[in-house]
Design an enzyme around this catalytic site. Sequence first.
Site, PDB file in Angstrom:
ATOM      1  CE1 TYR A 213       6.006  -5.558   2.345  1.00  0.00           C
ATOM      2  CE2 TYR A 213       6.665  -7.761   3.037  1.00  0.00           C
ATOM      3  CZ  TYR A 213       6.167  -6.512   3.336  1.00  0.00           C
ATOM      4  OH  TYR A 213       5.826  -6.195   4.631  1.00  0.00           O
TER       5      TYR A 213
ATOM      6  CG  ASN B 271       3.420   2.106   9.182  1.00  0.00           C
ATOM      7  OD1 ASN B 271       3.780   0.969   9.467  1.00  0.00           O
ATOM      8  ND2 ASN B 271       2.171   2.388   8.810  1.00  0.00           N
TER       9      ASN B 271
ATOM     10  CB  THR C 257      -4.022  -4.658   9.088  1.00  0.00           C
ATOM     11  OG1 THR C 257      -3.822  -5.423   7.889  1.00  0.00           O
ATOM     12  CG2 THR C 257      -2.675  -4.448   9.776  1.00  0.00           C
TER      13      THR C 257
ATOM     14  CE  LYS D 139       8.129  -3.302   4.322  1.00  0.00           C
ATOM     15  NZ  LYS D 139       7.895  -1.958   4.898  1.00  0.00           N
TER      16      LYS D 139
ATOM     17  CB  ILE E 257       0.951  -1.186  11.597  1.00  0.00           C
ATOM     18  CG1 ILE E 257       0.831  -2.712  11.695  1.00  0.00           C
ATOM     19  CG2 ILE E 257       2.152  -0.688  12.396  1.00  0.00           C
ATOM     20  CD1 ILE E 257       1.967  -3.474  11.037  1.00  0.00           C
TER      21      ILE E 257
END
Length: 244
Positions: free
Chosen positions: A150, A87, A185, A154, A18
């Site tokens: 995770y 990012n 990705t 976030k 990304i």
Amino acid sequence: MTRLNGKTAVITGGATGIGFAAAKRFIEEGAFVFIFGRRQEALDAAVADLGPNARAVKGSVSDEADLDRLYAAVKTERGTLDIVFANAGTGSPVPLGQITAKHIDETFDTNVKGTIFTVQKALQLMSPGGSIILTGSSAGTTGAPGFTAYSASKAAVRNLAKTWAEDLKGTGIRVNVLSPGATATELAKEALGEEGQKAYGAMTPLQRMADPSEIGAAAAFLASSDSSFMTASEVAVDGGLAQL
């Protein structure tokens, strides 16, 4: 398009996935981009592909000294900074019952502490009209089985944007969250394989994973004056995954 003509941007985690897609789009729209990451080989390959309006600085967002070097490079070559795309992120599955302190620390050091210091250290170079973009995730809204640390990290990123929008009142600097869903990705393709990609894609109403360029396009929108009346917002680019 030249929505970002003359702008200077920093993208962490910018060598692949990304981050690289966003760097490519930003440059296409007229920006000068500094990409920041931990692997020199990947950085070199990215800059060779991105061309003369890209620079690379090696380092980790969890290391404040590395971030100081990044912003010193920006100041020396460009003087000021218009866009920060925080990012860089990490995450791996660990089932509940097997989570370790090391796993939590590694995840939060990059996704939360790294995001905080990436932005905090950039502010000295930013002026009114600046745009800060944080990479969230659909997992920050829905949760994700096996991804406790995770998902929680976030969710924290989503809250950072809301808090900072208040903190930045009067500065003219905006801060928003860009939350992708499953994205094809290089790393995801390798980890999931063809069948895994189909399975993740099937979870969305659009029945596919995102291409990184689709996330990069949304980042360019948030970086530009087209989103000038947006702050504290979360833009979901997840194929509807977390929206239904």
